[in-house]
Motif scaffolding. Sequence first.
Motif, mmCIF file in Angstrom:
data_model
loop_
_atom_site.group_PDB
_atom_site.id
_atom_site.type_symbol
_atom_site.label_atom_id
_atom_site.label_comp_id
_atom_site.label_asym_id
_atom_site.label_seq_id
_atom_site.Cartn_x
_atom_site.Cartn_y
_atom_site.Cartn_z
ATOM 1 N N LEU A 55 -3.916 36.886 23.362
ATOM 2 C CA LEU A 55 -2.504 36.883 22.752
ATOM 3 C C LEU A 55 -2.488 35.468 22.160
ATOM 4 C CD1 LEU A 55 -0.418 38.430 25.538
ATOM 5 C CD2 LEU A 55 -0.745 39.299 23.335
ATOM 6 N N SER A 59 -3.177 37.288 18.454
ATOM 7 C CA SER A 59 -1.830 37.996 18.277
ATOM 8 C C SER A 59 -1.671 38.130 16.594
ATOM 9 C CB SER A 59 -0.617 37.153 18.648
ATOM 10 O OG SER A 59 0.396 37.770 18.796
ATOM 11 N N THR A 97 4.239 33.318 20.048
ATOM 12 C CA THR A 97 3.490 34.159 18.965
ATOM 13 C C THR A 97 4.246 34.175 17.584
ATOM 14 O OG1 THR A 97 4.432 36.289 19.797
ATOM 15 C CG2 THR A 97 2.129 35.463 20.598
ATOM 16 N N ALA A 130 2.905 43.511 22.454
ATOM 17 C CA ALA A 130 2.162 42.726 21.295
ATOM 18 C C ALA A 130 1.012 43.419 20.994
ATOM 19 C CB ALA A 130 1.772 41.513 21.916
ATOM 20 N N THR A 132 -3.140 42.485 19.192
ATOM 21 C CA THR A 132 -3.993 41.605 18.763
ATOM 22 C C THR A 132 -5.336 42.381 18.030
ATOM 23 O OG1 THR A 132 -5.315 41.507 20.689
ATOM 24 C CG2 THR A 132 -3.598 40.262 20.607
#
Length: 148
Positions: A55, A59, A97, A130, A132
């Motif tokens: 992350l 990200s 992020t 999230a 990635t």
Amino acid sequence: MKILSIVSATLVALAAAPGNANDLTAQDLATQETTSGEMAGQKTGPSNAAILEDLRQNSLSSNEILAITAADEVEFVSLESFSGAGRQELEETLGSTEDGMGEVQTAFAWNETLEAVLDERDVMIRDLVAATRSDTGTLTVYIDMPSI
């Protein structure tokens, strides 16, 4: 009764056989657990530390998510294992992020390619946390923010 004695005799024979569980080292047990999980079709996910590092390093912003036109390799990773101090560290990492959960969810909803992947896997947009992308192009979608 006859079946019970056959099962008992088999268990005794297995316990006495060379290479039984008492002879295994910690390394053997770890290998055995990994192998048995893989053989059963269970894929063990990354560690919490590996998730946090991913992350921090990889990200995707909402603009980067919107720009995705192909999603050949997509992995879904649950964040449910985070608790206590680990959950707090997860929240701090997510807070640093570029875009938050809402922006990520909106970007997935607007990206037809990714929305189709979610539909295919029966993942609800509200469960997204999230995303990635690795150097190899694999898209990792983090889902299931742990509750307090």
